[in-house]
Structure formats: C-alpha cells, structure tokens
Design a protein around this motif. Structure first.
Motif, mmCIF file in Angstrom:
data_model
loop_
_atom_site.group_PDB
_atom_site.id
_atom_site.type_symbol
_atom_site.label_atom_id
_atom_site.label_comp_id
_atom_site.label_asym_id
_atom_site.label_seq_id
_atom_site.Cartn_x
_atom_site.Cartn_y
_atom_site.Cartn_z
ATOM 1 N N ILE A 107 4.141 7.582 10.058
ATOM 2 C CA ILE A 107 5.258 7.245 9.160
ATOM 3 C C ILE A 107 5.588 8.433 8.259
ATOM 4 C CG2 ILE A 107 6.175 5.551 7.518
ATOM 5 C CD1 ILE A 107 5.271 4.320 10.155
ATOM 6 N N GLU A 108 4.547 9.124 7.791
ATOM 7 C CA GLU A 108 4.753 10.244 6.867
ATOM 8 C C GLU A 108 5.511 11.405 7.505
ATOM 9 O OE1 GLU A 108 0.934 9.735 3.837
ATOM 10 O OE2 GLU A 108 0.766 11.055 5.584
ATOM 11 N N LEU A 109 5.541 11.468 8.825
ATOM 12 C CA LEU A 109 6.318 12.515 9.499
ATOM 13 C C LEU A 109 7.794 12.448 9.121
ATOM 14 C CD1 LEU A 109 4.866 12.333 13.134
ATOM 15 C CD2 LEU A 109 4.479 14.164 11.468
ATOM 16 N N TYR A 110 8.261 11.274 8.743
ATOM 17 C CA TYR A 110 9.693 11.058 8.495
ATOM 18 C C TYR A 110 9.997 10.842 7.013
ATOM 19 C CZ TYR A 110 9.699 10.810 13.483
ATOM 20 O OH TYR A 110 9.537 11.140 14.797
ATOM 21 N N GLN A 111 9.027 11.135 6.177
ATOM 22 C CA GLN A 111 9.199 10.978 4.740
ATOM 23 C C GLN A 111 9.813 12.237 4.146
ATOM 24 O OE1 GLN A 111 5.731 9.562 2.401
ATOM 25 N NE2 GLN A 111 6.057 11.363 1.111
ATOM 26 N N GLU A 112 10.970 12.084 3.492
ATOM 27 C CA GLU A 112 11.579 13.208 2.776
ATOM 28 C C GLU A 112 10.892 13.374 1.416
ATOM 29 O OE1 GLU A 112 13.779 15.144 4.088
ATOM 30 O OE2 GLU A 112 14.242 13.982 5.902
ATOM 31 N N LYS A 113 11.263 14.427 0.720
ATOM 32 C CA LYS A 113 10.554 14.819 -0.498
ATOM 33 C C LYS A 113 10.455 13.694 -1.522
ATOM 34 C CE LYS A 113 10.420 18.413 -4.050
ATOM 35 N NZ LYS A 113 11.073 19.646 -4.594
ATOM 36 N N GLU A 114 11.536 12.960 -1.732
ATOM 37 C CA GLU A 114 11.549 11.934 -2.776
ATOM 38 C C GLU A 114 11.188 10.537 -2.252
ATOM 39 O OE1 GLU A 114 11.923 12.784 -5.902
ATOM 40 O OE2 GLU A 114 12.212 14.872 -5.275
ATOM 41 N N ASP A 115 10.874 10.448 -0.967
ATOM 42 C CA ASP A 115 10.553 9.153 -0.365
ATOM 43 C C ASP A 115 9.102 8.750 -0.629
ATOM 44 O OD1 ASP A 115 13.084 9.308 0.667
ATOM 45 O OD2 ASP A 115 12.449 9.774 2.717
ATOM 46 N N GLU A 116 8.819 7.484 -0.334
ATOM 47 C CA GLU A 116 7.452 6.982 -0.365
ATOM 48 C C GLU A 116 7.164 6.256 0.950
ATOM 49 O OE1 GLU A 116 5.968 5.778 -4.679
ATOM 50 O OE2 GLU A 116 7.830 4.744 -4.178
ATOM 51 N N THR A 117 5.988 6.507 1.507
ATOM 52 C CA THR A 117 5.542 5.798 2.696
ATOM 53 C C THR A 117 4.697 4.618 2.257
ATOM 54 O OG1 THR A 117 5.598 7.743 4.131
ATOM 55 C CG2 THR A 117 4.123 5.964 4.780
ATOM 56 N N LEU A 118 5.182 3.418 2.535
ATOM 57 C CA LEU A 118 4.559 2.197 2.039
ATOM 58 C C LEU A 118 4.254 1.236 3.181
ATOM 59 C CD1 LEU A 118 6.957 1.571 -1.006
ATOM 60 C CD2 LEU A 118 4.792 2.823 -1.013
ATOM 61 N N CYS A 119 3.442 0.246 2.883
ATOM 62 C CA CYS A 119 3.109 -0.768 3.880
ATOM 63 C C CYS A 119 2.908 -2.108 3.192
ATOM 64 C CB CYS A 119 1.842 -0.375 4.634
ATOM 65 S SG CYS A 119 1.392 -1.522 5.946
ATOM 66 N N ALA A 120 3.678 -3.105 3.610
ATOM 67 C CA ALA A 120 3.486 -4.468 3.128
ATOM 68 C C ALA A 120 2.462 -5.151 4.028
ATOM 69 C CB ALA A 120 4.810 -5.230 3.137
ATOM 70 N N CYS A 121 1.458 -5.752 3.432
ATOM 71 C CA CYS A 121 0.364 -6.362 4.198
ATOM 72 C C CYS A 121 0.117 -7.796 3.762
ATOM 73 C CB CYS A 121 -0.933 -5.597 3.997
ATOM 74 S SG CYS A 121 -0.904 -3.905 4.560
ATOM 75 N N TYR A 122 -0.212 -8.619 4.724
ATOM 76 C CA TYR A 122 -0.777 -9.945 4.461
ATOM 77 C C TYR A 122 -2.072 -10.032 5.255
ATOM 78 C CZ TYR A 122 -1.721 -14.913 4.620
ATOM 79 O OH TYR A 122 -2.347 -16.133 4.511
ATOM 80 N N ILE A 123 -3.164 -10.381 4.593
ATOM 81 C CA ILE A 123 -4.455 -10.470 5.264
ATOM 82 C C ILE A 123 -5.222 -11.693 4.776
ATOM 83 C CG2 ILE A 123 -6.685 -9.344 5.649
ATOM 84 C CD1 ILE A 123 -5.360 -6.677 5.286
ATOM 85 N N LEU A 182 0.840 -1.190 0.000
ATOM 86 C CA LEU A 182 0.000 0.000 0.000
ATOM 87 C C LEU A 182 0.877 1.243 0.000
ATOM 88 C CD1 LEU A 182 -2.522 -1.128 2.772
ATOM 89 C CD2 LEU A 182 -2.779 -1.358 0.289
ATOM 90 N N ASN A 183 0.452 2.252 -0.756
ATOM 91 C CA ASN A 183 1.190 3.511 -0.881
ATOM 92 C C ASN A 183 0.328 4.627 -0.320
ATOM 93 O OD1 ASN A 183 2.431 5.913 -1.781
ATOM 94 N ND2 ASN A 183 3.293 4.878 -3.562
ATOM 95 N N SER A 184 0.834 5.334 0.706
ATOM 96 C CA SER A 184 0.021 6.346 1.374
ATOM 97 C C SER A 184 -0.313 7.534 0.474
ATOM 98 C CB SER A 184 0.722 6.839 2.648
ATOM 99 O OG SER A 184 1.828 7.654 2.336
ATOM 100 N N LYS A 185 0.409 7.682 -0.643
ATOM 101 C CA LYS A 185 0.112 8.769 -1.570
ATOM 102 C C LYS A 185 -1.172 8.513 -2.352
ATOM 103 C CE LYS A 185 4.895 10.309 -2.308
ATOM 104 N NZ LYS A 185 6.003 10.445 -3.303
#
Length: 354
Positions: A37-53, A7-10
């Motif tokens: 997590i987004e508090l620590y994201q720099e300009k070129e970064d992506e905040t992501l999440c690997a999930c298993y459900i 998942l991509n928070s963008k």
C-alpha cells in the motif's frame, strides 16, 4: 486490540499489528500488505487499515487517506480515501456474520465523519467470496481474465486458443527459453525494457515508476514478487514482474524488446508463468484486462483462458453530499469545465479530474 480499530503504518506498533494480521491471514494477499500500500502513498497521504477482529472473524480493509487540496472557505481540511492500485476491499477471514459486517461499517462510517472524509473509492478483489459486503455503490469497471491453475497440464494447454499454442511453439523453435528470478537480480534489465516499452506506447507519466519504487518491491515484498525473463542468445528479450499471494499470482508490469516481436516471446513467457504457478500450488493467475473493454490487450489475454472472464468491480461512496458538491463546484470553477461534461466521464471523485 479492540474489535474495531484503525491502524496507521507510520506508527511502528500499528504496523507491527497490521503485519501480524497479514501474516496470519489465510490469503496472505499481497494487496493487503502495508508495504505494498505504501508504494502508492504520496507525501501528504497516510496508509491506514480498518480492522475488525474477534475469536471467529477478521475483516481487514487497507486504504490510503489523501488530503483534498481544495478549500471551500470553512477552514477545515477534508480528505478522501482510495485503495492502492490493483485489487483491494474489505477482506474477510473466518465465520461470516451480517451483524459483524454491520458493526464494522457503522464504526468505519463514524470514523470517516469524525475525520472529515468526503468520499471513498475501492478497487475490489475479483474473488468476491473473500470480501465483506459493501454499503456503498458497486459498479462494473472492466472485465478481467483469470487462468484456472487447478486444471491438468493438458487441459491448461488445450484451453489456450490455437494462436497461443502456435506462438508458444514458434518461440521455442526460435530458441527462446524462460528463466525465473526470485531475488530481483535482473531488476535493472527489467527496468530498462519496461521503460522502453512505456516510451514506445506513449504511456502516461504515472506508469514511469522510480527506481526507489522497484527497490521497495524487491526489498520489502521479497516473498510477493517473481520476475520472469524470456531469454534468447543470453539476452533478456521480454520480461514480466508478477505479484504473488498464497493462492494467486497477478500480472503486474512488463515489457518486450521490439526487435523480437516476430518470434512471440510473450506467449511463451505467459505459458511458463502459468506452469510455474501451477507447480507452486497457486490456484489463479490473474492476467487482468485491457485499457478499455474488449480492446486488443483484453482479447490477447483472453487467448490464454477463454472461459476465465471475471468482473472487475469498484465501490464508490460519498460521506457528505453537501461538502462533496461544494468541493466539486469549486473545482469546476477553477478548471473551467461544465459539470454536465464532467459527469459524462464517469470519473470519481469528480474533484480529482484534471
């Protein structure tokens, strides 16, 4: 949603799914919230999440994907991944199953290779029973102090070292009281004292967070923070911003007016924070550790729970040894430090050292 996904928070649809998973999780762990997590994201970064459900199990692993700004001449953009400041890792909810964990990590490894991920660095939760197993290298990074809030009030009080109890009484005798701010109304006073404390301690620039950073905590993590203020003569003399999850609370950022060190407001502040956590059904209060093992900060925190020492571990993994080494060698040539000297510093990944 597939059993495994990234998942991509963008992307709004992804962030909505992520938030739904977080809200429905047992821990509601602040370090899993995409807004944290987004508090620590720099300009070129992506905040992501690997999930298993599936119907029985959820594994959720948030991380930040960072571009590596070092070219090795093959016209490819490489990345690494890191968890945000604090405590993270692959959190597990539901029935644990080794086959499911293996499936999760196999899928994740494939995704990393396909997306040119070179290395991974994880700051693990202290509560290992909440985590899935990790296929990379796990190392002890530091020792942390955790107060057990399930004990009786008397047991908590008598569990403090004598010096702590003495300092709490001293602060009370001096007329210090503690007020709780659940809404962030005192954030400006907090920031003022926090910055002055950082100045006094010659803190690294990375600790000088912007007003935008603090405003995001107030506005986007409204249920996951509390500000505790020590007050004397209607003036805030010590303050601490605490992060809060379903079962745990975490010391995060704080400061003290140096004029009032002598009346020990911090000991009273910590005591009242512990009592607040207990009264609000929290099980753990994580004070954290020191900058270095066994330093003065660690020993101060140990005074509140001498038997509450827990191991703070980190995870390290290299997905492509060849690419990693080529990037490290290129970085070494740029900064002019011998590889042997870099390795001695136990920094990971080596190409990020300055």
């Amino acid at each position: 949603m597939n059993k495994f996904s990234i998942l991509n928070s963008k992307k709004k649809v992804d962030k909505d799914v992520w938030m739904k998973i977080w809200i429905e999780s047992k821990q509601k762990e602040v370090f899993l919230n995409p807004n944290y997590i987004e508090l620590y994201q720099e300009k070129e970064d992506e905040t992501l999440c690997a999930c298993y459900i599936d119907n029985e199990t959820t594994i959720i692993y948030p991380f930040i994907k960072r571009p590596i700004d070092i070219s090795i001449g093959d016209n490819k953009q490489y990345y690494d991944i890191i968890t945000a400041y604090g405590y993270g890792g692959p959190y597990y909810t539901g029935i644990k199953c080794k086959d499911k964990e293996n499936y999760f990590w196999d899928k994740f490894y494939t995704w990393c290779i396909e997306h040119n991920i070179v290395s991974e660095f994880i700051r693990f939760s202290l509560f290992e029973e909440e985590l899935a197993s990790y296929p990379g290298d796990v190392e002890l990074n530091n020792l942390n102090v955790v107060c057990n809030l399930t004990k009786s009030n008397d047991d908590i009080w008598m569990g403090f070292k004598h010096k702590v109890r003495k300092n709490v009484k001293k602060a009370k005798s001096a007329g210090v009281t503690v007020e709780v701010d659940l809404n962030g109304d005192t954030i400006d006073s907090f920031i003022d004292i926090y910055y002055k404390t950082m100045d006094r301690n010659n803190a690294n620039n990375s600790y000088y967070f912007s007003n935008e950073y603090f405003n995001k905590i107030i506005n986007q993590l409204s249920d996951n923070f509390v500000i505790f203020n020590a007050i004397k003569d209607n003036k805030i003399i010590a303050t601490e911003l605490v992060l809060v999850s379903e079962d745990s609370m975490y010391s995060f950022l704080g400061g003290t007016d140096s004029e009032f060190y002598g009346i020990r407001p911090n000991d009273l502040l910590k005591y009242e924070m512990i009592m607040w956590g207990k009264n609000n059904s929290k099980k753990h209060y994580v004070l954290g550790g020191g900058y270095r093992p066994q330093d003065g900060i660690y020993k101060y925190k140990l005074g509140f729970e001498p038997d509450g020492v827990m191991e703070y571990k980190v995870g390290k993994r290299i997905f492509s040894e060849d690419i990693y080494n080529r990037i490290v060698d290129k970085h070494i040539n740029t900064i002019g430090i011998k590889k042997e000297e870099l390795i001695k510093q136990n920094f990971f990944p080596l190409y990020r050292i300055k």
